[in-house]
Write an enzyme that holds these catalytic residues in place. Sequence first.
Site, PDB file in Angstrom:
ATOM      1  N   SER A   1       4.198  -7.407   7.444  1.00 27.33           N
ATOM      2  CA  SER A   1       3.539  -6.295   8.142  1.00 27.33           C
ATOM      3  C   SER A   1       2.232  -6.692   8.831  1.00 27.33           C
TER       4      SER A   1
ATOM      5  N   ASP B   1      15.330  -8.870  -2.135  1.00 25.77           N
ATOM      6  CA  ASP B   1      14.790  -9.383  -0.871  1.00 25.77           C
ATOM      7  C   ASP B   1      15.515  -8.705   0.286  1.00 25.77           C
ATOM      8  N   LEU B   2      14.746  -8.144   1.191  1.00 22.95           N
ATOM      9  CA  LEU B   2      15.288  -7.377   2.319  1.00 22.95           C
ATOM     10  C   LEU B   2      16.184  -8.214   3.227  1.00 22.95           C
TER      11      LEU B   2
ATOM     12  N   GLU C   1       2.510   0.020  16.753  1.00 18.73           N
ATOM     13  CA  GLU C   1       2.471  -1.282  17.434  1.00 18.73           C
ATOM     14  C   GLU C   1       3.592  -1.390  18.471  1.00 18.73           C
TER      15      GLU C   1
ATOM     16  N   THR D   1       6.343   1.835  13.775  1.00 18.46           N
ATOM     17  CA  THR D   1       4.900   1.647  13.938  1.00 18.46           C
ATOM     18  C   THR D   1       4.401   1.905  15.353  1.00 18.46           C
TER      19      THR D   1
ATOM     20  N   LEU E   1      10.123   0.390   3.308  1.00 16.57           N
ATOM     21  CA  LEU E   1       8.731   0.068   3.622  1.00 16.57           C
ATOM     22  C   LEU E   1       8.490  -1.442   3.640  1.00 16.57           C
ATOM     23  N   ALA E   2       9.457  -2.215   3.201  1.00 16.89           N
ATOM     24  CA  ALA E   2       9.267  -3.670   3.132  1.00 16.89           C
ATOM     25  C   ALA E   2       9.189  -4.252   4.540  1.00 16.89           C
ATOM     26  N   ALA E   3       8.290  -5.180   4.723  1.00 16.36           N
ATOM     27  CA  ALA E   3       8.166  -5.867   6.013  1.00 16.36           C
ATOM     28  C   ALA E   3       7.158  -6.997   5.887  1.00 16.36           C
TER      29      ALA E   3
ATOM     30  N   TYR F   1       5.575  -9.054  15.719  1.00 17.61           N
ATOM     31  CA  TYR F   1       5.750  -7.947  14.762  1.00 17.61           C
ATOM     32  C   TYR F   1       6.215  -6.686  15.491  1.00 17.61           C
TER      33      TYR F   1
ATOM     34  N   ARG G   1      -5.361  -0.712   0.618  1.00 15.19           N
ATOM     35  CA  ARG G   1      -5.005  -1.517   1.781  1.00 15.19           C
ATOM     36  C   ARG G   1      -5.212  -3.001   1.456  1.00 15.19           C
TER      37      ARG G   1
ATOM     38  N   GLN H   1       0.821  -1.226   0.000  1.00 15.30           N
ATOM     39  CA  GLN H   1       0.000   0.000   0.000  1.00 15.30           C
ATOM     40  C   GLN H   1       0.857   1.278   0.000  1.00 15.30           C
TER      41      GLN H   1
ATOM     42  N   LYS I   1       9.786  -4.770  14.982  1.00 22.01           N
ATOM     43  CA  LYS I   1       9.840  -3.360  14.550  1.00 22.01           C
ATOM     44  C   LYS I   1      10.603  -2.497  15.556  1.00 22.01           C
TER      45      LYS I   1
HETATM   46  P1  NDP Z   1       2.149  -3.934   3.019  1.00 19.95           P
HETATM   47  O1  NDP Z   1       2.009  -5.229   3.744  1.00 19.95           O
HETATM   48  O2  NDP Z   1       1.046  -3.480   2.126  1.00 19.95           O
HETATM   49  O3  NDP Z   1       3.501  -3.983   2.139  1.00 19.95           O
HETATM   50  C1  NDP Z   1       4.654  -4.606   2.620  1.00 19.95           C
HETATM   51  C2  NDP Z   1       5.641  -4.709   1.474  1.00 19.95           C
HETATM   52  O4  NDP Z   1       6.824  -5.380   1.939  1.00 19.95           O
HETATM   53  C3  NDP Z   1       5.146  -5.525   0.276  1.00 19.95           C
HETATM   54  O5  NDP Z   1       5.554  -4.892  -0.911  1.00 19.95           O
HETATM   55  C4  NDP Z   1       5.871  -6.844   0.438  1.00 19.95           C
HETATM   56  O6  NDP Z   1       6.068  -7.543  -0.755  1.00 19.95           O
HETATM   57  C5  NDP Z   1       7.205  -6.343   0.967  1.00 19.95           C
HETATM   58  N1  NDP Z   1       8.019  -7.397   1.577  1.00 19.95           N
HETATM   59  C6  NDP Z   1       7.637  -8.304   2.504  1.00 19.95           C
HETATM   60  N2  NDP Z   1       8.680  -9.108   2.807  1.00 19.95           N
HETATM   61  C7  NDP Z   1       9.727  -8.695   2.064  1.00 19.95           C
HETATM   62  C8  NDP Z   1      11.074  -9.126   1.912  1.00 19.95           C
HETATM   63  N3  NDP Z   1      11.563 -10.165   2.610  1.00 19.95           N
HETATM   64  N4  NDP Z   1      11.877  -8.479   1.038  1.00 19.95           N
HETATM   65  C9  NDP Z   1      11.411  -7.439   0.323  1.00 19.95           C
HETATM   66  N5  NDP Z   1      10.145  -6.988   0.398  1.00 19.95           N
HETATM   67  C10 NDP Z   1       9.312  -7.607   1.265  1.00 19.95           C
HETATM   68  O7  NDP Z   1       2.467  -2.818   4.111  1.00 19.95           O
HETATM   69  P2  NDP Z   1       2.102  -1.258   4.119  1.00 19.95           P
HETATM   70  O8  NDP Z   1       2.347  -0.698   2.779  1.00 19.95           O
HETATM   71  O9  NDP Z   1       0.799  -1.074   4.780  1.00 19.95           O
HETATM   72  O10 NDP Z   1       3.192  -0.723   5.149  1.00 19.95           O
HETATM   73  C11 NDP Z   1       4.477  -0.286   4.722  1.00 19.95           C
HETATM   74  C12 NDP Z   1       5.442  -0.378   5.889  1.00 19.95           C
HETATM   75  O11 NDP Z   1       4.987   0.459   6.942  1.00 19.95           O
HETATM   76  C13 NDP Z   1       5.587  -1.761   6.500  1.00 19.95           C
HETATM   77  O12 NDP Z   1       6.920  -1.892   6.928  1.00 19.95           O
HETATM   78  C14 NDP Z   1       4.663  -1.735   7.706  1.00 19.95           C
HETATM   79  O13 NDP Z   1       5.082  -2.652   8.678  1.00 19.95           O
HETATM   80  C15 NDP Z   1       4.825  -0.309   8.139  1.00 19.95           C
HETATM   81  N6  NDP Z   1       3.700   0.296   8.817  1.00 19.95           N
HETATM   82  C16 NDP Z   1       2.463   0.274   8.234  1.00 19.95           C
HETATM   83  C17 NDP Z   1       1.414   0.913   8.825  1.00 19.95           C
HETATM   84  C18 NDP Z   1       0.049   0.907   8.221  1.00 19.95           C
HETATM   85  O14 NDP Z   1      -0.910   1.234   8.928  1.00 19.95           O
HETATM   86  N7  NDP Z   1      -0.090   0.596   6.931  1.00 19.95           N
HETATM   87  C19 NDP Z   1       1.589   1.643  10.102  1.00 19.95           C
HETATM   88  C20 NDP Z   1       2.941   1.637  10.596  1.00 19.95           C
HETATM   89  C21 NDP Z   1       3.944   0.988   9.963  1.00 19.95           C
HETATM   90  P3  NDP Z   1       5.017  -8.680  -1.272  1.00 19.95           P
HETATM   91  O15 NDP Z   1       3.975  -7.917  -2.045  1.00 19.95           O
HETATM   92  O16 NDP Z   1       5.858  -9.561  -2.107  1.00 19.95           O
HETATM   93  O17 NDP Z   1       4.464  -9.339  -0.050  1.00 19.95           O
HETATM   94  P1  GDR Z   2      -3.052  -3.725  13.148  1.00 17.00           P
HETATM   95  O1  GDR Z   2      -4.118  -3.769  11.973  1.00 17.00           O
HETATM   96  O2  GDR Z   2      -2.922  -5.022  13.834  1.00 17.00           O
HETATM   97  O3  GDR Z   2      -3.410  -2.542  13.978  1.00 17.00           O
HETATM   98  O4  GDR Z   2      -1.709  -3.476  12.337  1.00 17.00           O
HETATM   99  P2  GDR Z   2      -5.335  -4.740  11.659  1.00 17.00           P
HETATM  100  O5  GDR Z   2      -6.178  -4.001  10.718  1.00 17.00           O
HETATM  101  O6  GDR Z   2      -4.880  -6.102  11.268  1.00 17.00           O
HETATM  102  O7  GDR Z   2      -6.064  -4.881  13.081  1.00 17.00           O
HETATM  103  C1  GDR Z   2      -6.632  -3.760  13.742  1.00 17.00           C
HETATM  104  C2  GDR Z   2      -7.451  -4.234  14.921  1.00 17.00           C
HETATM  105  O8  GDR Z   2      -8.631  -4.882  14.442  1.00 17.00           O
HETATM  106  C3  GDR Z   2      -8.838  -6.057  15.203  1.00 17.00           C
HETATM  107  N1  GDR Z   2      -9.641  -7.024  14.438  1.00 17.00           N
HETATM  108  C4  GDR Z   2      -9.273  -7.610  13.289  1.00 17.00           C
HETATM  109  N2  GDR Z   2      -8.148  -7.480  12.551  1.00 17.00           N
HETATM  110  C5  GDR Z   2      -8.070  -8.190  11.391  1.00 17.00           C
HETATM  111  N3  GDR Z   2      -6.992  -8.044  10.622  1.00 17.00           N
HETATM  112  N4  GDR Z   2      -9.075  -9.044  10.983  1.00 17.00           N
HETATM  113  C6  GDR Z   2     -10.216  -9.210  11.725  1.00 17.00           C
HETATM  114  O9  GDR Z   2     -11.099  -9.974  11.348  1.00 17.00           O
HETATM  115  C7  GDR Z   2     -10.320  -8.449  12.926  1.00 17.00           C
HETATM  116  N5  GDR Z   2     -11.289  -8.331  13.868  1.00 17.00           N
HETATM  117  C8  GDR Z   2     -10.862  -7.466  14.781  1.00 17.00           C
HETATM  118  C9  GDR Z   2      -7.427  -6.553  15.499  1.00 17.00           C
HETATM  119  O10 GDR Z   2      -7.441  -7.515  16.546  1.00 17.00           O
HETATM  120  C10 GDR Z   2      -6.744  -5.239  15.822  1.00 17.00           C
HETATM  121  O11 GDR Z   2      -6.970  -4.906  17.155  1.00 17.00           O
HETATM  122  C11 GDR Z   2      -1.658  -2.559  11.255  1.00 17.00           C
HETATM  123  C12 GDR Z   2      -0.597  -3.049  10.260  1.00 17.00           C
HETATM  124  O12 GDR Z   2      -0.646  -2.256   9.111  1.00 17.00           O
HETATM  125  C13 GDR Z   2       0.776  -2.958  10.865  1.00 17.00           C
HETATM  126  O13 GDR Z   2       1.752  -3.261   9.869  1.00 17.00           O
HETATM  127  C14 GDR Z   2       0.997  -1.529  11.377  1.00 17.00           C
HETATM  128  O14 GDR Z   2       2.273  -1.431  11.954  1.00 17.00           O
HETATM  129  C15 GDR Z   2      -0.083  -1.155  12.366  1.00 17.00           C
HETATM  130  O15 GDR Z   2      -1.341  -1.274  11.723  1.00 17.00           O
HETATM  131  C16 GDR Z   2       0.068   0.256  12.861  1.00 17.00           C
END
Ligand code: NDP
Ligand code: GDR
Length: 371
Positions: free
Chosen positions: A113, A87-88, A156, A154, A109-111, A178, A213, A39, A182
Amino acid sequence: LYFLVHIRKYNRPFVSVSGLSVANSSQKTIAVVTGITGQDGAYLTELLLGKGYTVYGTYRRTSSVNFWRLEELGVDKHPDLHLVEYDLTDLSSSIRLLQTTGATEVYNLAAQSFVGVSFDQPLATADITGIGPVNLLEAIRIVNPKIKFYQASTSEMFGKVQAIPQIESTPFYPRSPYGVAKLYAHWMTINYRESYGIFGTSGILFNHESPLRGREFVTRKITDSVAKIKLGKLDVLELGNMDAKRDWGYAKDYVEGMWRMLQADEPDTFVLATNRTETVRDFVTMAFKAADISLDWKGSGEQEHAIDILSGKTLVRINPKFYRPAEVELLIGNPEKAMAKLGWAPKTTLEELCRMMVVADLGRNERGFSF
Ligand code: NDP
Ligand code: GDR
């Protein structure tokens, strides 16, 4: 030395390049964005290309690589976007990545996640999400210590929160593999900043969502299910903990904050958040409302469910399989520091964000979209 890195222009054949010729071929600012298939990677790429950057976006080799997000944003064929297989977890390819691209800004941004999966795959999560960023920090130290580095940290890491609202100095207490991974990467970023003078900045971002997302995350799971229920393609939405409270913002606003962090004079740590928190239940109600469906909530605990006020049908219920072994109950962040030092502010309300996601998912489901 001839560095063999596969750099691919999407929809064009693979080419192998000698790094130095690539590094010297452009006068534009060059950025590496790891995790471009995710995303944030997609939105950040759109932002950087719009600012005239050359972007090297990394993706993992899989049997079916998917660039649907870049396609939705219409940037997948941009002439200044280069897609790099990477690959990270691999130090040597981290070094080659920086040597061959000549990047001066690296956004990591890779993780792995997904918090839920981290309980089932703690070691893989530690490798990718925890140690992975250190490969890039080491590569920066070896290749060019002047490269600016953004680490995607994050909320988290706050986990079992020690103060409300959370700010940069709030003590950490991660509640998942996770979050722990992080936190390690966060401290390593600070450590490389303090030990080697590297411009390592850590953005502590609270949840940010969008129509791009992943469907495993709760907001998109909800908006996609609402669309399917509205169109008669699904009967019931099943969720876990409805009481969890999150500070949800719009991903497009947040990638702007990432960019601003690397344009600052000094590396630092910044919280990006909206300073508003809502329960998962509230988001469900809001999403159904955006599809003109009013819910009535009944029962409690595992018996909690929501019915459609008009038809009386149960549309939402609990499935304990979505509960987590340890939960983060309440997140709310105060982004005052980013507002003051970076001039950043969230622009999108939760209601606007939720509506945007429901409308996008209604459109996709009408067209038979499957991501
Ligand atoms: P996504 O899960 O959408 O994207 C994660 C990306 O990391 C994907 O492109 C995935 O590739 C890549 N990836 C996973 N493993 C590896 C690896 N071993 N080597 C290289 N690339 C890899 O996450 P978001 O875009 O939502 O988040 C971006 C970053 O921000 C993440 O690090 C996340 O933990 C962090 N974050 C996100 C938040 C959020 O609310 N979205 C909040 C706080 C932090 P593939 O498509 O192949 O799986
Ligand atoms: P989070 O996001 O764990 O905060 O991590 P997620 O949307 O997975 O969960 C948010 C909250 O919702 C509750 N929940 C559920 N969650 C999921 N996925 N599916 C369900 O059916 C469901 N029902 C209830 C969860 O228990 C949780 O409390 C996200 C990710 O993007 C991380 O990579 C990032 O670091 C943090 O946000 C900030």
